[in-house]
Write a protein that holds these residues in place. Structure first.
Motif, short mmCIF file in Angstrom:
data_model
loop_
_atom_site.label_atom_id
_atom_site.label_comp_id
_atom_site.label_asym_id
_atom_site.label_seq_id
_atom_site.Cartn_x
_atom_site.Cartn_y
_atom_site.Cartn_z
N ARG A 9 44.49 37.12 51.64
CA ARG A 9 45.16 36.78 50.38
C ARG A 9 44.22 36.01 49.45
NH1 ARG A 9 47.58 38.29 46.31
NH2 ARG A 9 48.90 36.79 45.22
N ASP A 44 41.94 38.45 47.88
CA ASP A 44 42.64 39.21 46.84
C ASP A 44 42.74 38.42 45.55
OD1 ASP A 44 43.01 41.38 48.48
OD2 ASP A 44 45.03 40.84 49.09
N SER A 103 47.37 44.67 47.72
CA SER A 103 46.12 44.05 48.14
C SER A 103 44.97 44.86 47.56
CB SER A 103 46.03 44.01 49.67
OG SER A 103 44.81 43.44 50.09
#
Length: 470
Positions: A278, A281, A390
């Motif tokens: 994350r 991303d 993503s």
């Protein structure tokens, strides 16, 4: 092997370049290229360092033919040998209180390592070209059950960069598989479960290596004797278990009473891995949005001026664990494209559930340009930033596709869909539905942060060439 000999020369050249460059940058050379004073001691250090570095690359088996051409093992060994060497230099300097110039080491290590990895990559591309043409391949005889042999042969033929060409089959204890193997293009050389008969078959097909596949009917003693005989003849022995689409990080071997047991870990995305993915991303998507903001404005203007309708196309897609979200794209079709879908259904060139037409009449002039270089997908960076997608993952499916998914295909929903993925860098619209599913499931089963970074780098090349985009 010719490639191994070439690597010895290339490694020596790169190491000499790195060490000599580090010396000249750190200490300099006068106009007559003479060396004097304390710096002369570093000449001997450079010579010893270069020779030791080259020898350690050999000691770490970085030039073994079985790891050249495919897989990350070659790069890992080059990096390990280099880092161990400079670790030894650091320990030696500390223990014996040798004042080693940090600038010299700080230049030689990264320059040499980067040069070695780049040289290996370039040689791999060169080797891959030869292998695609059927050159520099190892001849492989397959031993096992007919099903395992056919599957392994098809995989090796498809993945020529691995460097193996199946030339014959041997099915010990199975006399009913000749038709299946003939259809696969492999001559059947026998089925007697004796070591001598197998060795005669190897001599007959002039195999460089033997692969033991699933379904082999040989007792452990015969397999052990076969291994001894192959070692004496300098013929490679490969064990190919019935494990497909399992990446290296999930496979661990353990010796138990002389038996090599293979452990396959369960594919899970731990909390720490999810956080790392994350963070990647957020960092990359935010940076790209800022960097490409002028391009966003230009593309938006092009879409608006080319045809009437909204700039962005919003479509319902299915994401992580079946959650629905609105995926953003620059509009590349006329506004009534969805309404005209039925009349064009007979022209579908897509794979399986996917609807694709190579020369779709609904695509605008600007849309054709955007699709050619995947520029229409840039707004998906906002989906990544918001968390619904993503950067890397399976292709985001439509609800109509998910409704008819088989049970195993639903595993694609265990991770967030991606702007890019293995399907993007492996052919995109040119892939069959089965290959698309296989690649997506492989990603789900074997996710890693390093794998994501490699896919992102490969995506840049796929986008620039436009291969498989329509």
């Amino acid at each position: 092997m010719r490639t191994s000999r070439t690597l010895r020369i290339v490694d020596a050249f790169v190491i000499l370049w790195a060490v000599a460059g580090a010396y000249s940058i750190r200490f300099g050379l006068d106009s007559t290229f003479t060396i004097s004073g304390q710096d002369s001691s570093y000449v001997w250090l450079s010579i010893i360092l270069a020779i030791t570095w080259w020898l350690m690359l050999g000691a770490w088996s970085t030039r073994q033919s079985r790891i050249l051409g495919s897989g990350p093992d070659e790069y890992k060994r080059v990096a390990a040998a280099s880092l161990w060497l400079f670790g030894f230099v650091a320990i030696f300097s500390y223990v014996f209180r040798v004042d080693t110039a940090r600038g010299y080491v700080g230049i030689a290590l990264p320059a040499g390592l980067a040069g070695l990895l780049l040289a290996r990559w370039l040689l791999r591309q060169h080797l891959s070209v030869h292998r695609q043409k059927g050159r520099r391949m190892s001849r492989l005889m397959l031993i096992g059950g007919s099903g395992g042999i056919v599957h392994l042969a098809a995989t090796l033929v498809r993945e020529k960069h691995a460097g193996y060409v199946p030339v014959a089959a041997y099915t010990p204890g199975d006399q009913s598989s000749s038709n299946e193997l003939t259809n696969a293009g492999l001559p059947l050389l026998g089925h007697e479960p004796q070591t001598q008969a197998i060795l005669e078959a190897i001599d007959q097909c002039k195999a460089d290596a033997v692969a033991i596949t699933a379904g082999v009917q040989l007792n452990p003693r015969t397999l052990r004797q076969l291994g001894w005989e192959l070692a004496d003849r300098n013929v490679g022995l490969i064990l190919a278990p019935a494990l497909t689409d399992i990446a290296g990080p999930r496979i661990h071997t353990q010796q138990v009473a002389g038996l090599p047991l293979i452990h396959v870990t369960t594919p899970t995305l731990e909390a720490g891995q999810r956080v790392a993915k994350r963070l990647l991303d957020i960092a990359v998507s935010a940076s790209l949005i800022v960097l490409f903001s002028p391009l966003f404005a230009v593309l938006a203007l092009m879409v608006k001026l080319d045809s009437r309708g909204p700039i962005l196309f919003r479509q319902d897609r299915v994401g992580f664990e079946g959650a629905h979200f609105r995926m953003l794209k620059f509009r590349s079709m006329v506004i009534d494209a969805e309404a005209r879908l039925t009349e064009l259904a007979h022209r579908n060139e897509g794979n399986g559930l996917l609807f694709k037409i190579r020369n779709d009449p609904r695509i605008t002039r600007t849309g054709a340009f955007l699709r050619r270089y995947s520029l229409d997908e840039l707004p998906q960076l906002f989906n990544v930033l918001s968390g619904s997608m993503s950067l890397v993952g399976p292709r985001p499916p439509l609800p109509s596709e998910v409704a008819v998914y088989e049970q195993d295909v639903r595993r694609r929903l265990l991770v967030k869909p991606g702007v890019t993925g293995l399907w993007q860098v492996s052919g995109r619209s040119n892939l069959s539905w089965q290959d698309s599913v296989r690649l997506d499931l492989y990603y789900v089963e074997n996710w890693s942060l390093a794998g994501d970074l490699i896919i992102l780098l490969r995506t840049a090349r796929a986008v620039l060439t436009g291969h498989g985009a329509f």
